[in-house]
Design a protein around this motif. Structure first.
Motif, PDB file in Angstrom:
ATOM      1  N   THR A 142     -12.537  -5.109  -0.505  1.00 22.13           N
ATOM      2  CA  THR A 142     -12.896  -5.315   0.900  1.00 22.13           C
ATOM      3  C   THR A 142     -13.602  -6.658   1.111  1.00 22.13           C
ATOM      4  OG1 THR A 142     -15.014  -4.140   0.611  1.00 22.13           O
ATOM      5  CG2 THR A 142     -13.119  -2.834   1.343  1.00 22.13           C
ATOM      6  N   PHE A 197      -9.718  -2.793   3.863  1.00 21.95           N
ATOM      7  CA  PHE A 197      -9.223  -2.769   2.484  1.00 21.95           C
ATOM      8  C   PHE A 197      -7.982  -3.645   2.384  1.00 21.95           C
ATOM      9  CE2 PHE A 197      -6.219  -1.172  -0.650  1.00 21.95           C
ATOM     10  CZ  PHE A 197      -7.000  -0.960  -1.778  1.00 21.95           C
ATOM     11  N   TYR A 250      -5.814  -4.994  -1.081  1.00 22.35           N
ATOM     12  CA  TYR A 250      -5.775  -5.073  -2.543  1.00 22.35           C
ATOM     13  C   TYR A 250      -5.823  -6.524  -2.997  1.00 22.35           C
ATOM     14  CZ  TYR A 250      -4.579  -3.713  -7.301  1.00 22.35           C
ATOM     15  OH  TYR A 250      -4.619  -3.495  -8.661  1.00 22.35           O
ATOM     16  N   VAL A 308      -7.914   4.161   2.316  1.00 26.88           N
ATOM     17  CA  VAL A 308      -6.745   3.289   2.281  1.00 26.88           C
ATOM     18  C   VAL A 308      -5.688   3.772   3.264  1.00 26.88           C
ATOM     19  CG1 VAL A 308      -4.935   2.311   0.829  1.00 26.88           C
ATOM     20  CG2 VAL A 308      -7.219   2.712  -0.119  1.00 26.88           C
ATOM     21  N   ASP A 309      -5.393   5.067   3.241  1.00 21.31           N
ATOM     22  CA  ASP A 309      -4.538   5.681   4.257  1.00 21.31           C
ATOM     23  C   ASP A 309      -4.988   7.123   4.433  1.00 21.31           C
ATOM     24  OD1 ASP A 309      -3.344   7.191   2.191  1.00 21.31           O
ATOM     25  OD2 ASP A 309      -1.758   5.711   1.917  1.00 21.31           O
ATOM     26  N   TYR A 316      -7.805   7.027  -1.096  1.00 19.44           N
ATOM     27  CA  TYR A 316      -9.054   6.274  -1.060  1.00 19.44           C
ATOM     28  C   TYR A 316      -9.145   5.399  -2.303  1.00 19.44           C
ATOM     29  CZ  TYR A 316     -10.380   9.704   2.495  1.00 19.44           C
ATOM     30  OH  TYR A 316     -10.417  10.506   3.620  1.00 19.44           O
ATOM     31  N   TYR A 317     -10.117   4.500  -2.281  1.00 20.15           N
ATOM     32  CA  TYR A 317     -10.372   3.669  -3.460  1.00 20.15           C
ATOM     33  C   TYR A 317     -11.840   3.777  -3.824  1.00 20.15           C
ATOM     34  CZ  TYR A 317      -9.340  -0.082  -6.777  1.00 20.15           C
ATOM     35  OH  TYR A 317      -9.124  -0.799  -7.932  1.00 20.15           O
ATOM     36  N   TRP A 336      -7.973   4.642  -7.906  1.00 24.22           N
ATOM     37  CA  TRP A 336      -7.501   5.281  -6.683  1.00 24.22           C
ATOM     38  C   TRP A 336      -7.925   6.743  -6.690  1.00 24.22           C
ATOM     39  CZ3 TRP A 336      -4.968   2.071  -3.251  1.00 24.22           C
ATOM     40  CH2 TRP A 336      -4.523   0.851  -3.769  1.00 24.22           C
TER      41      TRP A 336
END
Length: 342
Positions: free
Chosen positions: A107, A157, A159, A273-274, A278-279, A284
């Motif tokens: 992030t 977020f 990557y 993330v969606d 999550y991260y 993950w």
């Protein structure tokens, strides 16, 4: 319990994707499935075996995250330490509020040297900067340190490989060791990962799989020797065996690497993330009905693909490394269906 002989669907999936690699499933204390498929060296028809080493690409970002958490646990840095206060390198366009937490969770908004959302071919990177020059983490800095921010820290977020290069540099600065040596001493050794390491591409140890890039259109193939940096680092590129990776999950969950407090911090869903993904820090996290059911790692490079997961409720570990660019995801899906994990 899984068995390829008894599970026609799993066998069919492995055959259909022409899988090359190793599959390991551990249920609690028992390994219930181990198999090796394909060749580690196609020219000499050397078969992969259960002890073959494979590159895992970004699957090793978890090692970087563990290293950072170890430094935080010792009070050397904090998650709120700012990048500008720990690295002396000049980043003219970087936001001064970037923290370690931002870097760990993708992030930060720092410019990436390889942005996977807009770049499809990793090999394009080496046309201007040969991969054999990337021996150390600092060798990556000219590829992104003078670029402008992608967004404000904490905004979203996205990557980011460069962020993990910066985390590796922080580890090197504060530990007084190269990142690769740090990972060996502080992560691999405590977990008894005797066959894992950050090996140079031009000096791979025995029983290490060569990565292969297949052309699906004409059936030709080539190795990935000109596709990746000569040595992996904090954003990816370690080599592990499937057994060693299962030992890593065991060491992490049994608090061999971090205290309970910092293990929990590492495995906390820090950013969404969606819908159900999550991260945390370097890994993950998947939820179902608002509850965590899977912690997982993945890595993709030309001639490399890797998936591994730990399912806390059932205490099941799955490790699937491959020396091809595809295969583990499809095999993982079938295993999850068979064990009713999804």
């Amino acid at each position: 319990m899984l068995s390829r002989n008894k599970n026609k669907r799993l066998s069919s999936v492995i055959n259909n994707v022409n899988f090359s690699g190793v599959v390991l499933v551990k249920e609690k204390e028992d390994i219930t499935l181990q198999l090796a498929e394909g060749y580690s060296d196609r020219v000499n028809k050397t078969a992969n075996n259960l002890g073959t080493r494979f590159g895992i690409a970004s699957g090793c970002k978890i090692f970087t995250a563990v290293g950072i958490c170890q430094l935080v646990e010792k009070g050397i840095i904090s998650f709120e330490t700012r990048l500008k206060d720990v690295l002396e390198d000049v980043f003219p366009f970087f936001d001064e509020t970037i923290t370690v937490h931002h870097l760990l969770t993708h992030t930060s908004g720092v410019p990436d040297y390889f942005d996977e959302s807009i770049m499809a071919d990793f090999e394009e990177l080496w046309k201007e900067r040969p991969m054999y020059l990337l021996n150390h983490l600092r060798d990556f800095l000219p590829m992104f340190q003078n670029k402008k921010m992608m967004f404000k820290p904490g905004e979203k977020f996205h990557y980011n490989n460069a962020g993990f290069i910066l985390l590796g540099l922080i580890i090197e600065k504060k530990a007084g060791l190269s990142f690769q040596d740090y990972a060996h001493c502080r992560i691999f050794e405590p977990c008894a990962m005797k066959d894992s390491g950050f090996f140079r591409f031009d000096n791979l140890p025995k029983n290490t799989a060569i990565g292969y890039i297949d052309n699906k259109e004409d059936g030709t193939w080539r190795t990935n020797i000109y596709s990746l940096p000569i040595r992996g680092g904090s954003d990816g590129g370690a080599y592990v065996t499937a057994q060693d990776m299962s030992l890593f999950w065991e060491g992490l969950c049994n608090k061999k690497l971090l205290s309970e407090e910092y293990t929990e911090r590492l495995m906390t869903p820090h950013v969404k993330v969606d819908e159900n993904e999550y991260y945390g820090y370097g890994l993950w996290i998947s939820k179902k009905n608002e509850a965590i059911y899977k912690y997982h790692l993945m890595g993709y490079d030309p001639g490399v693909s890797f998936h591994s997961a730990f399912y806390p409720k059932d205490r099941i570990t799955v490790v699937i490394p491959s020396n091809k660019s595809f295969g583990p995801f499809t095999v993982m899906e079938e295993i999850e269906k068979d064990l009713k994990l999804i």
